[in-house]
Scaffold this active site. Sequence first.
Site, PDB file in Angstrom:
ATOM      1  N   LYS A 100       0.835  -1.199   0.000  1.00 19.97           N
ATOM      2  CA  LYS A 100       0.000   0.000   0.000  1.00 19.97           C
ATOM      3  C   LYS A 100       0.870   1.250   0.000  1.00 19.97           C
ATOM      4  O   LYS A 100       1.691   1.440   0.891  1.00 19.97           O
ATOM      5  CB  LYS A 100      -0.924  -0.015   1.217  1.00 19.97           C
ATOM      6  N   THR A 145      -8.168   1.268   7.889  1.00 13.46           N
ATOM      7  CA  THR A 145      -8.097   1.062   6.439  1.00 13.46           C
ATOM      8  C   THR A 145      -7.388  -0.252   6.091  1.00 13.46           C
ATOM      9  O   THR A 145      -7.845  -1.008   5.235  1.00 13.46           O
ATOM     10  CB  THR A 145      -7.362   2.243   5.766  1.00 13.46           C
TER      11      THR A 145
END
Length: 265
Positions: A174, A209
Site C-alpha cells: 500500500k 483502512t
Amino acid sequence: MIPNILSIAGSDPSGGAGIQADLKAISANGGYAMAALTALTAQNTRGVTAVDPIRPEMVTAQIATIRADIRIDAVKIGMLGDSTIIAAVVAALEGLSAPVVLDPVMVAKGGDRLLAAEAVAALRQILLPRAAVVTPNLPEAADLLGCEVAQSRAEMVAQARGLRVLGARAVYLKGGHLPGPVSPDLLLDAAGETWFEAPRVATKNTHGTGCTLSSALATQLARIPDLRQAAAAARAYTLRAIAGADRLSVGQGHGPLDHFFSMRS
C-alpha cells in the site's frame, strides 16, 4: 455458496479497526465472518491506552474449535502481539489449504506499537511464508525488511521483491504514505507487477483502512480465484468506504470507514 472467512486479530472496542472492522468488511463483501481473538485493546479514535494479549493456548483453541466444525474458505490475519501468539497461529493453521491474507499490523495509526519488536523476526520467518498475500503499508514493509521506508515507486517495487524473497507468494504493498495527489498500490506476484491508482480522498477518517482492505481481499479471494480481480474488487470497496467516512460522526481523532456505505440512502 457464501464463503466462510476467519479473521485472526485483536479487538478494537471503538469498532473502527481490528476484529470489529474485519467482521464488517467480510460481511459487506459477501462472506460469513468468523473471528479468533488474539488480544483485547483499550482504544478509541485518538489512540491505544492498553493492550492485553490472549493466552496462546486460547488462541489455538479458538481456531481448532472452528476448524473442527466449520469449513474455512479464507483467513485474514491481523494483530498478533508477540512471538508466542504468532507460533500458536502458525501451528493452528497447519494443513489448512484456504488462502491466508496477512496484514502485518505493527503500529497503530496514532503511533502505538502493536507488535513487540522481538516478534518481527517470527513474523518474517514463520508466518510470512505461510501467506498467500501479505498486505503491508510502506512503514510495515520497511520494518519487515530492516530498511528505510520507500520514497518512490521504484523503491516500492524493490521492497515488494524483497518480501517475496522472504517467502511471501504475493505482496500487496500500500503506497498511501507516498506524497502526491494519487495513492498508488502495488500488487507483485510470480506473474509480475500490477499497479492500482486512485485520487486521494480528503479525510482524516481512515482508522482501520488496512484491516478493511485485507479482510475484503480475503473475502474476495474466496469468491474470485484470480488474485488481480480479487485485489481490484477489495481496493474499490475500501476506497468507497473511505469516501463515505465523513458521513459518520465517531470520535474526535482518526474516525472509522463507513463499511456499510452501500446500505445508506
